[in-house]
Design an enzyme around this catalytic site. Sequence first.
Site, PDB file in Angstrom:
ATOM      1  N   GLY A  12       0.818  -1.216   0.000  1.00 35.99           N
ATOM      2  CA  GLY A  12       0.000   0.000   0.000  1.00 35.99           C
ATOM      3  C   GLY A  12       0.847   1.259   0.000  1.00 35.99           C
ATOM      4  O   GLY A  12       1.984   1.276  -0.501  1.00 35.99           O
ATOM      5  N   GLU A  40      -0.967  -8.755  -6.086  1.00 37.05           N
ATOM      6  CA  GLU A  40      -0.509  -7.364  -5.925  1.00 37.05           C
ATOM      7  C   GLU A  40       0.953  -7.166  -6.343  1.00 37.05           C
ATOM      8  O   GLU A  40       1.287  -6.178  -7.017  1.00 37.05           O
ATOM      9  CB  GLU A  40      -0.712  -6.919  -4.481  1.00 37.05           C
ATOM     10  CG  GLU A  40      -0.466  -5.443  -4.261  1.00 37.05           C
ATOM     11  CD  GLU A  40      -0.889  -4.991  -2.866  1.00 37.05           C
ATOM     12  OE1 GLU A  40      -1.797  -4.165  -2.760  1.00 37.05           O
ATOM     13  OE2 GLU A  40      -0.297  -5.474  -1.866  1.00 37.05           O
ATOM     14  N   THR A 157       3.874   4.618  14.897  1.00 37.75           N
ATOM     15  CA  THR A 157       2.975   4.796  13.758  1.00 37.75           C
ATOM     16  C   THR A 157       3.815   4.834  12.482  1.00 37.75           C
ATOM     17  O   THR A 157       5.031   4.645  12.526  1.00 37.75           O
ATOM     18  CB  THR A 157       2.113   6.074  13.913  1.00 37.75           C
ATOM     19  OG1 THR A 157       1.189   6.134  12.823  1.00 37.75           O
ATOM     20  CG2 THR A 157       2.935   7.341  13.928  1.00 37.75           C
ATOM     21  N   HIS A 227     -10.226   7.445  17.754  1.00 36.79           N
ATOM     22  CA  HIS A 227     -11.099   7.016  16.651  1.00 36.79           C
ATOM     23  C   HIS A 227     -12.391   6.322  17.126  1.00 36.79           C
ATOM     24  O   HIS A 227     -13.489   6.729  16.735  1.00 36.79           O
ATOM     25  CB  HIS A 227     -10.332   6.108  15.675  1.00 36.79           C
ATOM     26  CG  HIS A 227      -9.231   6.817  14.943  1.00 36.79           C
ATOM     27  ND1 HIS A 227      -8.162   6.154  14.380  1.00 36.79           N
ATOM     28  CD2 HIS A 227      -9.031   8.133  14.686  1.00 36.79           C
ATOM     29  CE1 HIS A 227      -7.364   7.034  13.800  1.00 36.79           C
ATOM     30  NE2 HIS A 227      -7.861   8.237  13.980  1.00 36.79           N
TER      31      HIS A 227
HETATM   32  P1  NAI Z   1      -2.685   0.779   3.138  1.00 38.14           P
HETATM   33  O1  NAI Z   1      -4.105   1.029   3.493  1.00 38.14           O
HETATM   34  O2  NAI Z   1      -2.166   1.482   1.939  1.00 38.14           O
HETATM   35  O3  NAI Z   1      -2.470  -0.778   2.980  1.00 38.14           O
HETATM   36  C1  NAI Z   1      -3.109  -1.407   1.963  1.00 38.14           C
HETATM   37  C2  NAI Z   1      -2.316  -2.653   1.697  1.00 38.14           C
HETATM   38  O4  NAI Z   1      -2.510  -3.571   2.765  1.00 38.14           O
HETATM   39  C3  NAI Z   1      -2.755  -3.354   0.439  1.00 38.14           C
HETATM   40  O5  NAI Z   1      -2.146  -2.748  -0.690  1.00 38.14           O
HETATM   41  C4  NAI Z   1      -2.249  -4.756   0.733  1.00 38.14           C
HETATM   42  O6  NAI Z   1      -0.871  -4.862   0.469  1.00 38.14           O
HETATM   43  C5  NAI Z   1      -2.443  -4.883   2.242  1.00 38.14           C
HETATM   44  N1  NAI Z   1      -3.700  -5.575   2.525  1.00 38.14           N
HETATM   45  C6  NAI Z   1      -4.933  -5.039   2.508  1.00 38.14           C
HETATM   46  N2  NAI Z   1      -5.850  -5.981   2.815  1.00 38.14           N
HETATM   47  C7  NAI Z   1      -5.160  -7.122   3.020  1.00 38.14           C
HETATM   48  C8  NAI Z   1      -5.531  -8.441   3.362  1.00 38.14           C
HETATM   49  N3  NAI Z   1      -6.800  -8.773   3.572  1.00 38.14           N
HETATM   50  N4  NAI Z   1      -4.553  -9.358   3.481  1.00 38.14           N
HETATM   51  C9  NAI Z   1      -3.254  -9.035   3.294  1.00 38.14           C
HETATM   52  N5  NAI Z   1      -2.845  -7.801   2.964  1.00 38.14           N
HETATM   53  C10 NAI Z   1      -3.788  -6.860   2.823  1.00 38.14           C
HETATM   54  O7  NAI Z   1      -1.774   1.051   4.415  1.00 38.14           O
HETATM   55  P2  NAI Z   1      -0.748   2.229   4.611  1.00 38.14           P
HETATM   56  O8  NAI Z   1      -1.405   3.528   4.278  1.00 38.14           O
HETATM   57  O9  NAI Z   1       0.531   1.866   3.960  1.00 38.14           O
HETATM   58  O10 NAI Z   1      -0.603   2.221   6.183  1.00 38.14           O
HETATM   59  C11 NAI Z   1       0.043   1.182   6.899  1.00 38.14           C
HETATM   60  C12 NAI Z   1      -0.332   1.332   8.358  1.00 38.14           C
HETATM   61  O11 NAI Z   1       0.051   2.629   8.815  1.00 38.14           O
HETATM   62  C13 NAI Z   1      -1.849   1.229   8.629  1.00 38.14           C
HETATM   63  O12 NAI Z   1      -2.050   0.590   9.846  1.00 38.14           O
HETATM   64  C14 NAI Z   1      -2.316   2.666   8.732  1.00 38.14           C
HETATM   65  O13 NAI Z   1      -3.440   2.791   9.580  1.00 38.14           O
HETATM   66  C15 NAI Z   1      -1.080   3.322   9.342  1.00 38.14           C
HETATM   67  N6  NAI Z   1      -0.956   4.736   9.040  1.00 38.14           N
HETATM   68  C16 NAI Z   1      -1.012   5.158   7.727  1.00 38.14           C
HETATM   69  C17 NAI Z   1      -0.849   6.494   7.443  1.00 38.14           C
HETATM   70  C18 NAI Z   1      -0.872   6.987   6.027  1.00 38.14           C
HETATM   71  O14 NAI Z   1      -0.795   8.211   5.816  1.00 38.14           O
HETATM   72  N7  NAI Z   1      -0.932   6.146   5.027  1.00 38.14           N
HETATM   73  C19 NAI Z   1      -0.592   7.486   8.509  1.00 38.14           C
HETATM   74  C20 NAI Z   1      -0.523   6.927   9.837  1.00 38.14           C
HETATM   75  C21 NAI Z   1      -0.697   5.590  10.064  1.00 38.14           C
END
Ligand code: NAI
Length: 416
Positions: A12, A40, A157, A227
Amino acid sequence: MAGLTVVICGGGNGAHVLSGLLPNIKEVSKVYLLSTFGDEAERIGKAASEQQGEIHVRRCKEGPNGEDIVVKGKPTQFTNDPSIVAKADVIVLVMPAFAHGSYLEAIKPHVRKAGSQAPGGRVVLGAMNGEGGFDIQAQSILGEELFSNIALFALSTLPWAARLSEFGKSVDVLGTKLTLDAAVTPMHLAKDVVGTIQKLMAGQIPQLELIPSMLSITLMNPNQVSHPTITWGKYHDWDGKTKFEEPPSFYQGVNKMTGDMMCKISEEILTVKKFMEDNYNLNLKGVVHIKEFLVNAYGDDIADQSSLHQIFNTSKPYQGLVHPMVKTEDGKFLPNFKHRYLAEDIPMGLIVTKGIAELCGIKTPNMDIVIDFGSKALGKSFIKEGKVAGPDIGMTRSPQAFGFTTIDDFIKKMHY
Ligand code: NAI
């Protein structure tokens, strides 16, 4: 000494940022992106191949004169094969917490027990966003033998506010945190491990601050307080069917009742902290009241610091954000209770903390109200007769889900 081989797990926003930044770090020689989520990895690889295999990271306003800078990095390989971690010195999980378990299961047979280039010769494995009992789950899945031969880290985080602009190609870093708490186990390697992770941050910020216990990361987690409680505040007396004309403000919609509820939940968490410090001599100094946390984090960006609800209403970074909603056919809105505000922050947040409080014999009446609301909204049952014991606790990271029944055992086995 050869450079580090890093395996990024996930696909992601955060995984794209690391994929673009890490190939430019001089201490890193190889970067693999592992995604076991459907096809992916293949899709990312295909998209990146249209720009010479590179991922582009736009660091918004981070140039010397406040301009955007674009960093381009070409990872060694994008793969869905978990055995790639056999090459890894450092493994970083960057994904929503609910996906950690499936990755830990998949990589477990392949993680090296020795021979890493990282501190202490150990493979460094951790999560960016390692709050809410990440270490409890990691120890349980990896098993005592592997767990005692690696170094585990958890960041409080994600270092960046990041959004994909084009899948497999480019991602925007909208902001980078100035400081970030990091915890490591075992403690004797903590300084060196944090030094290694700091190198992977590709810049002066965020400045990682080593905190003495993984338990601090779990208890401090501000999202578990804000939240679900803000969601409760908005919908606890909603009839379950009346549609909204537009998505309501999230932080700017916080009223005094919701602010007071967050304060009371925060005080319950501080009671757990005091119990741990008084009875087990743990150093949990990173765990503070949510009000103190927000004032430290956002300082002058908060116009009115007089109360918690005013802090949420007047903080610049929180302006304009709305409740997650689903749009209905008639153009109106219903709340989206499947969003991570409940789906992540209850089972990997508040339930973990309630479970720890329960082991300490501490009552949490305010937390219980929000958990009861959130569990019903999620359609899950995590509590039975007031205890963390419902049929769905297997999807939580509460100590109870991993078989802990006493606080002594929990503290001893988790090496706190
Ligand atoms: P994201 O929402 O982009 O992650 C999506 C990815 O998670 C997908 O592309 C896939 O690789 C994986 N995924 C989704 N569903 C899945 C499943 N059922 N099984 C296996 N893999 C799966 O996450 P992001 O934005 O990279 O964030 C990572 C962490 O950091 C999260 O916990 C988020 O809450 C936290 N966070 C994110 C911020 C941001 O700005 N993006 C800011 C602060 C915290």
